[in-house]
Design a protein around this motif. Structure first.
Motif, PDB file in Angstrom:
ATOM      1  N   GLU A 199      30.461  32.476  28.510  1.00 53.00           N
ATOM      2  CA  GLU A 199      29.480  32.745  27.455  1.00 53.00           C
ATOM      3  C   GLU A 199      30.103  32.514  26.080  1.00 53.00           C
ATOM      4  O   GLU A 199      29.436  31.979  25.171  1.00 53.00           O
ATOM      5  CB  GLU A 199      28.953  34.178  27.563  1.00 53.00           C
ATOM      6  N   ASP A 200      31.368  32.911  25.913  1.00 51.58           N
ATOM      7  CA  ASP A 200      32.065  32.638  24.648  1.00 51.58           C
ATOM      8  C   ASP A 200      32.131  31.136  24.393  1.00 51.58           C
ATOM      9  O   ASP A 200      31.918  30.668  23.269  1.00 51.58           O
ATOM     10  CB  ASP A 200      33.488  33.194  24.685  1.00 51.58           C
ATOM     11  N   HIS A 201      32.461  30.392  25.436  1.00 53.66           N
ATOM     12  CA  HIS A 201      32.547  28.937  25.299  1.00 53.66           C
ATOM     13  C   HIS A 201      31.204  28.348  24.875  1.00 53.66           C
ATOM     14  O   HIS A 201      31.117  27.554  23.933  1.00 53.66           O
ATOM     15  CB  HIS A 201      33.001  28.314  26.621  1.00 53.66           C
ATOM     16  N   GLN A 202      30.151  28.738  25.565  1.00 53.64           N
ATOM     17  CA  GLN A 202      28.845  28.152  25.308  1.00 53.64           C
ATOM     18  C   GLN A 202      28.293  28.523  23.925  1.00 53.64           C
ATOM     19  O   GLN A 202      27.522  27.760  23.338  1.00 53.64           O
ATOM     20  CB  GLN A 202      27.862  28.588  26.391  1.00 53.64           C
ATOM     21  N   SER A 203      28.695  29.663  23.411  1.00 54.73           N
ATOM     22  CA  SER A 203      28.193  30.094  22.107  1.00 54.73           C
ATOM     23  C   SER A 203      29.101  29.662  20.953  1.00 54.73           C
ATOM     24  O   SER A 203      28.750  29.867  19.788  1.00 54.73           O
ATOM     25  CB  SER A 203      28.016  31.619  22.075  1.00 54.73           C
ATOM     26  N   SER A 204      30.265  29.083  21.253  1.00 59.00           N
ATOM     27  CA  SER A 204      31.132  28.605  20.175  1.00 59.00           C
ATOM     28  C   SER A 204      30.468  27.417  19.483  1.00 59.00           C
ATOM     29  O   SER A 204      29.679  26.683  20.087  1.00 59.00           O
ATOM     30  CB  SER A 204      32.514  28.229  20.708  1.00 59.00           C
ATOM     31  N   ARG A 205      30.775  27.231  18.219  1.00 56.22           N
ATOM     32  CA  ARG A 205      30.048  26.250  17.419  1.00 56.22           C
ATOM     33  C   ARG A 205      30.282  24.830  17.928  1.00 56.22           C
ATOM     34  O   ARG A 205      31.335  24.504  18.469  1.00 56.22           O
ATOM     35  CB  ARG A 205      30.426  26.366  15.949  1.00 56.22           C
ATOM     36  N   MET A 206      29.297  24.007  17.746  1.00 52.77           N
ATOM     37  CA  MET A 206      29.378  22.615  18.154  1.00 52.77           C
ATOM     38  C   MET A 206      30.243  21.858  17.151  1.00 52.77           C
ATOM     39  O   MET A 206      30.049  21.959  15.944  1.00 52.77           O
ATOM     40  CB  MET A 206      27.984  21.998  18.227  1.00 52.77           C
ATOM     41  N   ILE A 207      31.199  21.094  17.679  1.00 56.10           N
ATOM     42  CA  ILE A 207      32.039  20.253  16.823  1.00 56.10           C
ATOM     43  C   ILE A 207      31.458  18.848  16.756  1.00 56.10           C
ATOM     44  O   ILE A 207      31.123  18.344  15.682  1.00 56.10           O
ATOM     45  CB  ILE A 207      33.484  20.221  17.348  1.00 56.10           C
ATOM     46  N   VAL A 208      31.350  18.195  17.895  1.00 55.32           N
ATOM     47  CA  VAL A 208      30.641  16.918  18.028  1.00 55.32           C
ATOM     48  C   VAL A 208      29.967  16.962  19.388  1.00 55.32           C
ATOM     49  O   VAL A 208      30.631  17.022  20.410  1.00 55.32           O
ATOM     50  CB  VAL A 208      31.594  15.703  17.960  1.00 55.32           C
ATOM     51  N   ASP A 209      28.662  16.953  19.407  1.00 54.25           N
ATOM     52  CA  ASP A 209      27.903  17.077  20.645  1.00 54.25           C
ATOM     53  C   ASP A 209      28.407  16.053  21.687  1.00 54.25           C
ATOM     54  O   ASP A 209      28.475  14.866  21.396  1.00 54.25           O
ATOM     55  CB  ASP A 209      26.420  16.819  20.322  1.00 54.25           C
ATOM     56  N   PRO A 210      28.814  16.491  22.894  1.00 60.96           N
ATOM     57  CA  PRO A 210      28.606  17.797  23.519  1.00 60.96           C
ATOM     58  C   PRO A 210      29.802  18.739  23.444  1.00 60.96           C
ATOM     59  O   PRO A 210      29.879  19.705  24.219  1.00 60.96           O
ATOM     60  CB  PRO A 210      28.362  17.400  24.971  1.00 60.96           C
ATOM     61  N   LEU A 211      30.763  18.491  22.558  1.00 65.59           N
ATOM     62  CA  LEU A 211      31.982  19.290  22.519  1.00 65.59           C
ATOM     63  C   LEU A 211      31.827  20.504  21.609  1.00 65.59           C
ATOM     64  O   LEU A 211      31.582  20.377  20.402  1.00 65.59           O
ATOM     65  CB  LEU A 211      33.161  18.447  22.039  1.00 65.59           C
ATOM     66  N   HIS A 212      32.006  21.684  22.204  1.00 63.47           N
ATOM     67  CA  HIS A 212      32.067  22.921  21.437  1.00 63.47           C
ATOM     68  C   HIS A 212      33.481  23.121  20.896  1.00 63.47           C
ATOM     69  O   HIS A 212      34.436  22.459  21.326  1.00 63.47           O
ATOM     70  CB  HIS A 212      31.713  24.116  22.331  1.00 63.47           C
ATOM     71  N   LEU A 213      33.633  24.066  19.997  1.00 64.41           N
ATOM     72  CA  LEU A 213      34.948  24.397  19.463  1.00 64.41           C
ATOM     73  C   LEU A 213      35.932  24.691  20.591  1.00 64.41           C
ATOM     74  O   LEU A 213      37.085  24.238  20.561  1.00 64.41           O
ATOM     75  CB  LEU A 213      34.841  25.605  18.527  1.00 64.41           C
TER      76      LEU A 213
END
Length: 387
Positions: free
Chosen positions: A196-210
């Motif tokens: 859940e932490d991963h999925q809610s971390s901010r998007m850096i470049v779609d589809p990569l989250h922080l």
């Protein structure tokens, strides 16, 4: 003549991993080398070879001066960023095996957080005076100028082709951070994450989250390579270089090879086939592995290229905690570059040595062999280390 079994990593050393080292990159490298020599009971007077990355700012002669090395008989540098990590050991092992040098130190030190900031847009990458700069000049001026942006291109296509999801990528981040949480040397010690932490971390470049992206770290790692015979009698248990390989695929670029018909990372396939050929081993002989994890999607692709599963099946292979301690193939037990530190993969080689020695914080039971890989998205390298 064969390289397999001729050389070994006899000593490992590192600085602390931080976001602001307060020292020069040269100081960091020298500290790590001194620690690696102390680890195996050798001195600077024993060293006659040095090898590092083309991207390292500390020249071999500067390191030699600071260490007080009497002379160098061998020195080399490996190109292609993080793809060089395991190849530094390959170069050292070849030098030792052929009598070109007796003791070679591989080193990498940098202030990537407090100074160079690899994760930011790189004008230098598009203006370097070589053909890599020319290649980058096609896309960097259009805004595609960070590692995350180039990886996102390939990650999105991989998702389209094989049905992988962001949550599948997140499983890699969760595993790494769980391992880092119990490693006192890791930057993210005692800081695990959930999916859940991963999925809610901010998007850096779609589809990569922080949390799909590795750290920017300050620090240094050094490895001492000598003959397997000599290493047997030194202060610390050795890790024998059973196989060492480099690889580049068809139509290869640096971080921008996503226009190839093959959506995988065939350069890692080249490395894998050569490692299995040299060693006589198979993926099934590996109780664990250290796979280069600068971005989570590439971990899935590596599992496929290296033969642990078929193309498109990595998302199922890693499910249910399979890559965590106690799973079928624990990965990056030190926390990886997402959890411990990003030292261009050299800290992963050090972890493989600890696993062979039986001294890792997150020790896997009965480790006769460890597979280690270097950077992906670029021409790359790999090792099989054995007890």
């Amino acid at each position: 003549m064969t390289l397999s079994g001729a050389a070994a990593i006899a000593g490992i050393g590192a600085t602390e991993f931080s976001k602001a080292s307060g020292r020069s990159e040269l100081q960091l490298s020298v500290e790590a080398i001194r620690a690696a020599l102390a680890d195996c009971g050798l001195t600077a007077a024993d060293v006659d070879g040095l090898t590092t990355f083309t991207m390292d700012t500390s020249s071999e002669i500067a390191v030699a001066r600071e260490l007080g090395l009497p002379e160098l008989r061998f020195f080399s540098r490996i190109n292609y960023g993080g793809g060089a990590a395991c190849a530094t050991v390959q170069q050292a092992a070849m030098a030792v095996a052929t009598g070109v040098a007796d003791v070679v130190v591989c080193y990498r030190g940098f202030n990537e957080r407090s100074e160079s900031r690899f994760g930011q847009f790189s004008l230098a990458a598009a203006t370097q005076v070589n053909t890599n700069g020319l290649d980058n000049a096609w896309t960097y001026p259009m805004g595609l100028g960070t590692p995350a942006a180039t990886v996102a291109m390939q990650a999105r296509r991989y998702m389209h082709e094989y049905g992988a999801t962001s949550a599948d990528f997140g499983a890699v981040a969760v595993a790494d951070r769980r391992h880092a949480a119990t490693n006192p040397h890791a930057f993210f010690f005692q800081r695990p994450i959930t999916l859940e932490d991963h999925q809610s971390s901010r998007m850096i470049v779609d589809p990569l989250h922080l949390l799909d992206c590795c750290q920017e770290s300050d620090g240094a790692v050094a490895l001492v390579v000598t003959s397997a015979e000599r290493a047997r009698d030194l202060a610390a248990p050795r890790a024998v270089v059973t196989a060492a390989a480099q690889g580049s695929g068809a139509d290869q670029f640096v971080m921008t090879s996503y226009y190839r018909d093959d959506i995988g990372i065939p350069e890692m396939g080249v490395v894998g086939r050569e490692l299995w050929r040299q060693s006589g081993l198979t993926p099934g002989d590996m109780p664990m592995a250290v796979l280069y994890d600068h971005f989570t999607p590439y971990v899935l692709m590596q599992l496929e290229e290296l033969g642990f599963c078929s193309r498109g099946e990595a998302k199922d292979f890693i499910a249910g905690g399979a890559i965590e301690l106690g799973g079928r193939l624990p990965l990056n037990t030190h926390g990886g570059q997402l959890g411990e530190a990003y030292i261009h993969g050299m800290n992963g080689i050090a972890e493989a040595v600890r696993q062979i020695r039986g001294t890792a914080v997150n020790q896997v039971a009965d480790v006769p062999h460890v597979l280690v890989t270097a950077g992906t998205g670029v021409p790359t390298s790999g090792l099989v280390l054995s007890a």
